[in-house]
Design a protein around this motif. Structure first.
Motif, PDB file in Angstrom:
ATOM      1  N   THR A 288       0.960  -1.177   0.514  1.00  0.00           N
ATOM      2  CA  THR A 288      -0.169  -0.019  -0.262  1.00  0.00           C
ATOM      3  C   THR A 288       1.168   1.252  -0.021  1.00  0.00           C
TER       4      THR A 288
ATOM      5  N   TYR B 122      -4.618   9.605 -17.706  1.00  0.00           N
ATOM      6  CA  TYR B 122      -5.077  10.332 -15.996  1.00  0.00           C
ATOM      7  C   TYR B 122      -3.327  10.692 -16.050  1.00  0.00           C
TER       8      TYR B 122
ATOM      9  N   SER C 100      -5.150  11.214  -4.918  1.00  0.00           N
ATOM     10  CA  SER C 100      -6.456  10.844  -3.999  1.00  0.00           C
ATOM     11  C   SER C 100      -7.935  10.747  -4.681  1.00  0.00           C
ATOM     12  N   GLU C 101      -7.849  10.727  -5.415  1.00  0.00           N
ATOM     13  CA  GLU C 101      -8.784  10.764  -7.188  1.00  0.00           C
ATOM     14  C   GLU C 101      -8.932   9.043  -6.886  1.00  0.00           C
ATOM     15  N   LEU C 102      -8.173   8.571  -7.182  1.00  0.00           N
ATOM     16  CA  LEU C 102      -8.282   6.966  -7.578  1.00  0.00           C
ATOM     17  C   LEU C 102      -8.553   5.728  -7.579  1.00  0.00           C
ATOM     18  N   SER C 103      -9.368   5.145  -7.655  1.00  0.00           N
ATOM     19  CA  SER C 103      -9.506   3.601  -6.792  1.00  0.00           C
ATOM     20  C   SER C 103      -8.592   3.227  -6.780  1.00  0.00           C
ATOM     21  N   GLY C 104      -8.758   2.575  -5.936  1.00  0.00           N
ATOM     22  CA  GLY C 104      -7.294   1.160  -5.346  1.00  0.00           C
ATOM     23  C   GLY C 104      -6.926   0.653  -6.122  1.00  0.00           C
ATOM     24  N   GLY C 105      -7.841   0.080  -7.209  1.00  0.00           N
ATOM     25  CA  GLY C 105      -7.047  -0.444  -8.307  1.00  0.00           C
ATOM     26  C   GLY C 105      -5.889   0.084  -9.055  1.00  0.00           C
ATOM     27  N   GLU C 106      -6.348   1.458  -8.935  1.00  0.00           N
ATOM     28  CA  GLU C 106      -6.182   2.381  -9.984  1.00  0.00           C
ATOM     29  C   GLU C 106      -4.623   3.002  -9.726  1.00  0.00           C
TER      30      GLU C 106
ATOM     31  N   GLN D  46      -2.933   1.585  -7.402  1.00  0.00           N
ATOM     32  CA  GLN D  46      -2.095   0.020  -7.666  1.00  0.00           C
ATOM     33  C   GLN D  46      -0.941   0.314  -8.327  1.00  0.00           C
TER      34      GLN D  46
ATOM     35  N   SER E 150      -5.204  -5.387  -5.589  1.00  0.00           N
ATOM     36  CA  SER E 150      -6.395  -5.073  -5.933  1.00  0.00           C
ATOM     37  C   SER E 150      -7.115  -4.757  -7.399  1.00  0.00           C
TER      38      SER E 150
ATOM     39  N   ASP F 253      -8.674  -6.026 -10.925  1.00  0.00           N
ATOM     40  CA  ASP F 253      -9.520  -7.224 -11.533  1.00  0.00           C
ATOM     41  C   ASP F 253      -8.511  -8.171 -12.919  1.00  0.00           C
TER      42      ASP F 253
END
Length: 260
Positions: free
Chosen positions: A83, A124, A130-136, A138, A169, A171
């Motif tokens: 993380t 991107y 800070s606006e990203l999803s967890g996967g993004e 990573q 994180s 898919d």
């Protein structure tokens, strides 16, 4: 030129987490570290990345990492932690440039965008991290470490990616993308050491596998030699069966419910 850990011991207080584990990774290969939670996988990677105290010896391309300056380490190996948290409102491209500044491609203005393109996130670049999803997030951090060691080999010296659960994180499509990036980095002469939970991805992409359990190394070798019913069932404490369907012969792992 190898990445070699010998007799690594790590303790947290009175609790020994690693009890003398050795591992040698070769350039040109993806080396996976697998095992149950608490087996010492991330701790071993932390020792090899010089991010935590340890007993034993870690040698990067023939040099003891304790004798290397931080900038020399940064030029030869990049570390992707499980993380990452940022205290400032950086944009995505700024985060990737942090890796570039730590490594050896500081004069290459094209590297950050190329690294983002490699993980499918070039569009991107100006978004807030800070606006990203967890996967993004990573994948952005993977772009950061790629920018740090952009050339897998230079002056006959391999560079290394140390990845701690790089697909946790993501898919399935992006898991395959990340593992293919690791495979291609190794194929170009660099070395990859990755802590993995997914045994099927490990079997598909790793050249060598180290199986840890209880702070010890149970097995090390090619996936077909190491990912066996006996080794995995012992490591994970449950019945596992390894199957190899034709024609590829790549093993895959299915859990079987233990009998009462």
């Amino acid at each position: 030129m190898t990445f070699c850990a010998e007799n690594i011991r790590v303790s947290y207080g009175q609790r020994e987490v690693l009890g003398g584990v050795s591992l040698t990774a070769q350039p040109g290969e993806v080396t996976a570290i697998v095992g149950p939670n608490g087996s010492g996988k991330s701790t071993l990677l932390g020792a090899m990345s010089a991010s935590l105290p340890y007993e034993g010896t870690v040698a990067l391309n023939g040099r003891d990492i304790r004798a290397m300056k931080p900038w020399h380490l940064a030029a030869q190996r990049a570390v992707l932690p499980q993380t990452s948290q940022l205290a400032f409102p950086f944009t995505v491209i700024e985060v990737v440039r942090l890796g570039q500044q730590a490594g050896t491609a500081g004069a290459r203005l094209d590297v950050p965008l190329r690294a983002l393109a490699r993980v499918g996130l070039m569009h991107y670049a100006n978004r807030r991290f800070s606006e990203l999803s967890g996967g993004e997030a990573q994948r952005v951090m993977l772009a950061r470490v790629l920018a740090q060691v952009w050339a897998p080999i230079a002056n006959d010296i391999p560079r290394w990616l140390l990845l701690d659960e790089p697909v946790s994180s993501l898919d399935i499509a992006h898991q395959l993308q990340v593992m293919q990036i690791a495979r291609e980095f190794a194929g170009a002469g660099g070395g990859v050491i990755a802590v993995m939970h997914d045994l099927n991805l490990t079997a598909l992409y790793a050249d060598k596998v180290a199986v840890l359990a209880g702070g010890e190394r149970l097995a090390f070798g090619a996936p077909g030699d190491v990912l066996t019913d006996t080794v995995l069932s012992r490591a994970y404490g449950c019945a596992l069966r390894v199957c190899a369907p034709p024609p590829e012969g790549i093993p895959y792992i299915l859990p079987h419910a233990a009998s009462a």
